[in-house]
Design a protein around this motif. Sequence first.
Motif, PDB file in Angstrom:
ATOM      1  N   ASN A   1       0.825  -1.094  -0.053  1.00 14.01           N
ATOM      2  CA  ASN A   1      -0.084   0.015  -0.032  1.00 14.01           C
ATOM      3  C   ASN A   1       0.882   1.383  -0.039  1.00 14.01           C
ATOM      4  N   GLN A   2       2.206   1.399   0.577  1.00 15.56           N
ATOM      5  CA  GLN A   2       3.036   2.324   0.865  1.00 15.56           C
ATOM      6  C   GLN A   2       3.752   2.394  -0.575  1.00 15.56           C
ATOM      7  N   ILE A   3       3.958   1.091  -1.374  1.00 17.38           N
ATOM      8  CA  ILE A   3       4.856   1.195  -2.393  1.00 17.38           C
ATOM      9  C   ILE A   3       4.033   1.844  -3.793  1.00 17.38           C
ATOM     10  N   LEU A   4       2.871   1.174  -3.822  1.00 15.45           N
ATOM     11  CA  LEU A   4       2.083   1.223  -5.105  1.00 15.45           C
ATOM     12  C   LEU A   4       0.878   2.278  -4.982  1.00 15.45           C
ATOM     13  N   GLU A   5       0.690   2.855  -6.187  1.00 10.87           N
ATOM     14  CA  GLU A   5      -0.426   3.864  -6.499  1.00 10.87           C
ATOM     15  C   GLU A   5      -1.582   3.007  -6.609  1.00 10.87           C
ATOM     16  N   PRO A   6      -2.885   3.499  -6.464  1.00 12.79           N
ATOM     17  CA  PRO A   6      -4.189   2.644  -6.324  1.00 12.79           C
ATOM     18  C   PRO A   6      -4.206   1.927  -7.791  1.00 12.79           C
ATOM     19  N   GLU A   7      -3.897   2.761  -9.027  1.00 11.89           N
ATOM     20  CA  GLU A   7      -3.936   1.893 -10.086  1.00 11.89           C
ATOM     21  C   GLU A   7      -3.115   0.972 -10.300  1.00 11.89           C
ATOM     22  N   ALA A   8      -1.861   1.109  -9.890  1.00  7.79           N
ATOM     23  CA  ALA A   8      -0.950   0.050  -9.964  1.00  7.79           C
ATOM     24  C   ALA A   8      -1.352  -1.278  -9.210  1.00  7.79           C
ATOM     25  N   ALA A   9      -1.803  -1.015  -7.987  1.00 14.23           N
ATOM     26  CA  ALA A   9      -2.309  -1.829  -7.087  1.00 14.23           C
ATOM     27  C   ALA A   9      -3.546  -2.729  -7.500  1.00 14.23           C
ATOM     28  N   ASP A  10      -4.271  -1.951  -8.281  1.00 18.38           N
ATOM     29  CA  ASP A  10      -5.489  -2.808  -9.208  1.00 18.38           C
ATOM     30  C   ASP A  10      -5.193  -3.632 -10.232  1.00 18.38           C
ATOM     31  N   ARG A  11      -4.129  -3.179 -10.873  1.00 16.46           N
ATOM     32  CA  ARG A  11      -3.335  -4.058 -11.926  1.00 16.46           C
ATOM     33  C   ARG A  11      -2.706  -5.318 -11.259  1.00 16.46           C
ATOM     34  N   LEU A  12      -2.273  -4.873 -10.132  1.00 18.34           N
ATOM     35  CA  LEU A  12      -1.463  -6.188  -9.617  1.00 18.34           C
ATOM     36  C   LEU A  12      -2.524  -7.314  -9.193  1.00 18.34           C
ATOM     37  N   GLY A  13      -3.588  -6.535  -8.696  1.00 18.30           N
ATOM     38  CA  GLY A  13      -4.669  -7.545  -8.301  1.00 18.30           C
ATOM     39  C   GLY A  13      -5.303  -8.346  -9.334  1.00 18.30           C
ATOM     40  N   ARG A  14      -5.536  -7.631 -10.225  1.00 15.59           N
ATOM     41  CA  ARG A  14      -6.084  -8.435 -11.820  1.00 15.59           C
ATOM     42  C   ARG A  14      -4.980  -9.554 -11.988  1.00 15.59           C
ATOM     43  N   ILE A  15      -3.730  -9.088 -12.062  1.00 14.07           N
ATOM     44  CA  ILE A  15      -2.609 -10.224 -12.428  1.00 14.07           C
ATOM     45  C   ILE A  15      -2.610 -11.344 -11.401  1.00 14.07           C
TER      46      ILE A  15
ATOM     47  N   LEU B   1      -5.412 -12.693 -10.188  1.00 14.80           N
ATOM     48  CA  LEU B   1      -6.471 -13.289 -10.363  1.00 14.80           C
ATOM     49  C   LEU B   1      -5.933 -14.485 -11.686  1.00 14.80           C
ATOM     50  N   VAL B   2      -5.182 -14.061 -12.377  1.00 19.00           N
ATOM     51  CA  VAL B   2      -4.835 -14.741 -13.557  1.00 19.00           C
ATOM     52  C   VAL B   2      -3.563 -15.706 -13.284  1.00 19.00           C
ATOM     53  N   LYS B   3      -2.614 -15.013 -12.570  1.00 17.68           N
ATOM     54  CA  LYS B   3      -1.202 -15.967 -12.423  1.00 17.68           C
ATOM     55  C   LYS B   3      -0.740 -15.538 -11.167  1.00 17.68           C
ATOM     56  N   GLU B   4      -1.209 -16.145 -10.071  1.00 15.08           N
ATOM     57  CA  GLU B   4      -0.843 -15.886  -8.514  1.00 15.08           C
ATOM     58  C   GLU B   4       0.822 -15.811  -8.260  1.00 15.08           C
ATOM     59  N   GLN B   5       1.579 -16.637  -8.997  1.00 13.71           N
ATOM     60  CA  GLN B   5       2.844 -16.882  -8.644  1.00 13.71           C
ATOM     61  C   GLN B   5       3.700 -15.793  -9.482  1.00 13.71           C
ATOM     62  N   ARG B   6       3.295 -15.106 -10.548  1.00 10.03           N
ATOM     63  CA  ARG B   6       3.766 -13.915 -11.217  1.00 10.03           C
ATOM     64  C   ARG B   6       3.327 -12.767 -10.402  1.00 10.03           C
ATOM     65  N   ALA B   7       2.273 -12.646  -9.745  1.00  7.65           N
ATOM     66  CA  ALA B   7       2.089 -11.606  -8.809  1.00  7.65           C
ATOM     67  C   ALA B   7       2.844 -11.353  -7.713  1.00  7.65           C
ATOM     68  N   THR B   8       3.102 -12.752  -7.255  1.00  2.71           N
ATOM     69  CA  THR B   8       3.925 -12.946  -5.812  1.00  2.71           C
ATOM     70  C   THR B   8       5.337 -12.302  -6.174  1.00  2.71           C
ATOM     71  N   ASP B   9       5.825 -12.810  -7.561  1.00  5.18           N
ATOM     72  CA  ASP B   9       7.207 -12.602  -7.892  1.00  5.18           C
ATOM     73  C   ASP B   9       7.480 -11.082  -7.905  1.00  5.18           C
ATOM     74  N   ILE B  10       6.381 -10.379  -8.459  1.00  3.80           N
ATOM     75  CA  ILE B  10       6.288  -8.820  -8.915  1.00  3.80           C
ATOM     76  C   ILE B  10       6.504  -8.201  -7.213  1.00  3.80           C
TER      77      ILE B  10
ATOM     78  N   LEU C   1       7.007  -5.379 -15.219  1.00  8.98           N
ATOM     79  CA  LEU C   1       6.293  -6.692 -15.506  1.00  8.98           C
ATOM     80  C   LEU C   1       7.031  -7.293 -16.981  1.00  8.98           C
ATOM     81  N   ASN C   2       7.298  -6.022 -18.121  1.00 15.00           N
ATOM     82  CA  ASN C   2       7.894  -6.527 -19.456  1.00 15.00           C
ATOM     83  C   ASN C   2       9.363  -6.909 -18.957  1.00 15.00           C
ATOM     84  N   ALA C   3       9.926  -6.261 -17.932  1.00 17.67           N
ATOM     85  CA  ALA C   3      11.431  -6.692 -17.811  1.00 17.67           C
ATOM     86  C   ALA C   3      11.418  -8.142 -17.140  1.00 17.67           C
ATOM     87  N   MET C   4      10.614  -8.544 -16.360  1.00 19.53           N
ATOM     88  CA  MET C   4      10.452  -9.692 -15.714  1.00 19.53           C
ATOM     89  C   MET C   4      10.086 -10.974 -16.755  1.00 19.53           C
ATOM     90  N   ALA C   5       9.252 -10.374 -17.759  1.00 21.05           N
ATOM     91  CA  ALA C   5       8.657 -11.207 -18.690  1.00 21.05           C
ATOM     92  C   ALA C   5       9.817 -11.612 -19.744  1.00 21.05           C
TER      93      ALA C   5
END
Length: 140
Positions: A59-73, A75-84, A110-114
Motif C-alpha cells: 500500500n505504501q509502495i504502489l499507487e491505487p491504479e498499480a495496486a489494482d493492476r497487480l490484483g488483476r494479475i 487473479l490470472v497468475k498468482e505466482q507472477r503477482a507474488t514474484d512482482i 512486468l515486461n522486464a521480468m517477462a
Amino acid sequence: MEDAELEQIRKARLEQLKTQGGGGAKGAGGNSSQDQAQRQKQTANNWLPTAEARKSALNQILEPEAADRLGRIRLVKEQRATDIENRLIMLAQSGQLRQKVTEDQLKELLNAMADNKEEEKIVVSRRKGWEDDDDDLLDL
C-alpha cells in the motif's frame, strides 16, 4: 504521513537487529549455536514479511491504479503477482524506490521480468535420426 510510517519501520528493524546482535553474546556455550541458527533463519526469512506487513508495504509502495493492476494479475497468475510483489518489496527495502510506483512503472517491471523469463526458456530442436519414416520407403 508515509515518511513517518517508514521511519517507524526503520526504527523497529533497527531495534530488532540490536536485539538479535545482543542475544548471541549473552547465551551460554550450548545456547549460542542455537541462537545463531535461529538468527540466521530469521535473517534469511526477513526479506519476506508476513501477510499483513506485505499488504501494508505494498500500500505504501504502489499507487491505487498499480495496486489494482497487480490484483488483476493475481487473479490470472498468482505466482507472477507474488514474484512482482517480492521484487517491489526488495526494491523498497534497498531504498531504490523514491516514490510510489505508477501503473506505467509496474508495466515496465512486468515486461522486464517477462523478458527474463523468456531468456530462461530452453528450446529443444530435434534432428532427424535413423528412425525416419522416409527410410521405410527405400525397402520397397
